[in-house]
Enzyme design. Structure first.
Site, mmCIF file in Angstrom:
data_model
loop_
_atom_site.group_PDB
_atom_site.id
_atom_site.type_symbol
_atom_site.label_atom_id
_atom_site.label_comp_id
_atom_site.label_asym_id
_atom_site.label_seq_id
_atom_site.Cartn_x
_atom_site.Cartn_y
_atom_site.Cartn_z
ATOM 1 N N HIS A 66 50.132 -89.331 31.300
ATOM 2 C CA HIS A 66 48.725 -88.949 31.109
ATOM 3 C C HIS A 66 48.300 -87.828 32.060
ATOM 4 C CE1 HIS A 66 47.908 -92.211 34.225
ATOM 5 N NE2 HIS A 66 47.160 -91.231 34.689
ATOM 6 N N ASP A 107 53.561 -94.077 28.636
ATOM 7 C CA ASP A 107 52.829 -93.344 29.664
ATOM 8 C C ASP A 107 53.749 -92.939 30.805
ATOM 9 O OD1 ASP A 107 50.769 -92.017 30.865
ATOM 10 O OD2 ASP A 107 49.821 -93.804 31.696
ATOM 11 N N SER A 143 48.273 -92.081 40.314
ATOM 12 C CA SER A 143 49.041 -92.170 39.067
ATOM 13 C C SER A 143 50.434 -91.590 39.222
ATOM 14 C CB SER A 143 48.330 -91.406 37.952
ATOM 15 O OG SER A 143 47.430 -92.211 37.258
#
Length: 284
Positions: A127, A159, A234
């Site tokens: 992402h 992801d 992330s």
């Protein structure tokens, strides 16, 4: 009334708890349980899950607001740090990078990543690349050096994405935990670049395994942790006390979008390893 497992329908990048329907009523507050149509006199907090990459500008604005004395979210309580985690942190930080995707002419996002082999392949979240709209990707090493990164492959459903940097980067690959070895209650560290602060280490425990979390159009079985995870984390590793990667930090639950509340989610290492092996096998 059956209660939905996992998290509910998306609202932009946010994900509403199954305990709340779109108008803010809790499932316990459904019409069939409330014949008079009156809502209880209680404050219903919206629980949301958001991917934890950071968009350019938004992070800077948050830092400025904090410096100006604007009230911020309450800090999540920190778990005691076992001595062995200090050694685990020392071993992990050299293999973790900041990922900078996109540029001035398009969308951009920042996150984290880590080396998985001596070929300088890096794991990160897809992402981050998606938010940058396919723009160039740059990796910043712990020592401040920057390298243009090749996108070896992407797997949006998981992801996950694999990057590759030149051999001159000399990153130390991180060992991966054995699939199925992670246990609820064991201490873990989240390592990455929250709010652009490279090499940040936070501590907690594994709160739950096989937690069903919905991000985008896909449902993920995640490792839940109370280690503090924030935008920019992330793609960074969640590691155990032996310095082994047990998951890839991907999302957090928030209340009204106010940052970490001690509920974070990581993609389990068995899924990460399987996806990475497939991508590397196809793209080199």
């Amino acid at each position: 009334m059956a209660v939905q497992t996992g998290l509910g329908e998306p609202r932009g990048p946010w994900f509403i708890s199954p305990e709340l329907d779109p108008d803010g009523r809790g499932w316990w507050d459904a019409p069939e349980r409330d014949p008079g149509g009156q809502r209880p006199r209680r404050l219903l907090a919206a629980l949301a899950v958001v991917a934890v990459s950071a968009l350019s500008g938004a992070v800077a604005g948050g830092v400025v607001a904090a410096r100006d004395g604007a009230p911020g979210p309450a800090a999540a309580s920190a778990a005691p740090v076992p001595a062995e985690l200090v050694t685990a942190a020392e071993r992990t930080v050299p293999g973790v990078v900041s990922v900078l995707a996109g540029g001035a002419n398009g969308g951009s996002a920042t996150g984290s990543g880590f080396a998985v082999d001596d070929q300088q392949h890096l794991i990160t979240n897809d992402h981050i690349l998606a938010k940058a709209g396919g723009g160039p990707v740059t990796v910043e090493l712990p020592d401040g050096r920057r390298f243009a990164a090749e996108v070896v492959g992407r797997e949006p459903r998981s992801d996950l994405a694999v990057l590759k940097v030149p051999a001159a980067a000399g990153l130390t690959p991180l060992p991966l935990a054995k699939p199925g070895a992670t246990r609820v209650g064991e201490p873990v560290l989240a390592v990455g670049s929250p709010l652009g602060l490279a090499g940040t280490v936070t501590a907690g425990i594994v709160s739950a395994l096989d937690r069903q979390v919905r991000l985008g159009d896909n449902r993920h079985s995640a490792v839940q942790t109370d280690a503090s995870i924030n935008p920019g984390n992330s793609g960074g590793p969640l590691v155990n006390a032996r310095g082994e990667v047990v998951g890839v930090n991907t999302a957090i639950a928030t209340i009204d979008g106010n940052g970490s509340i001690g509920i974070g989610f990581a993609i389990p290492i068995d899924q990460v390893q399987q996806t990475a092996d497939t991508i590397i096998g196809k793209g080199g």
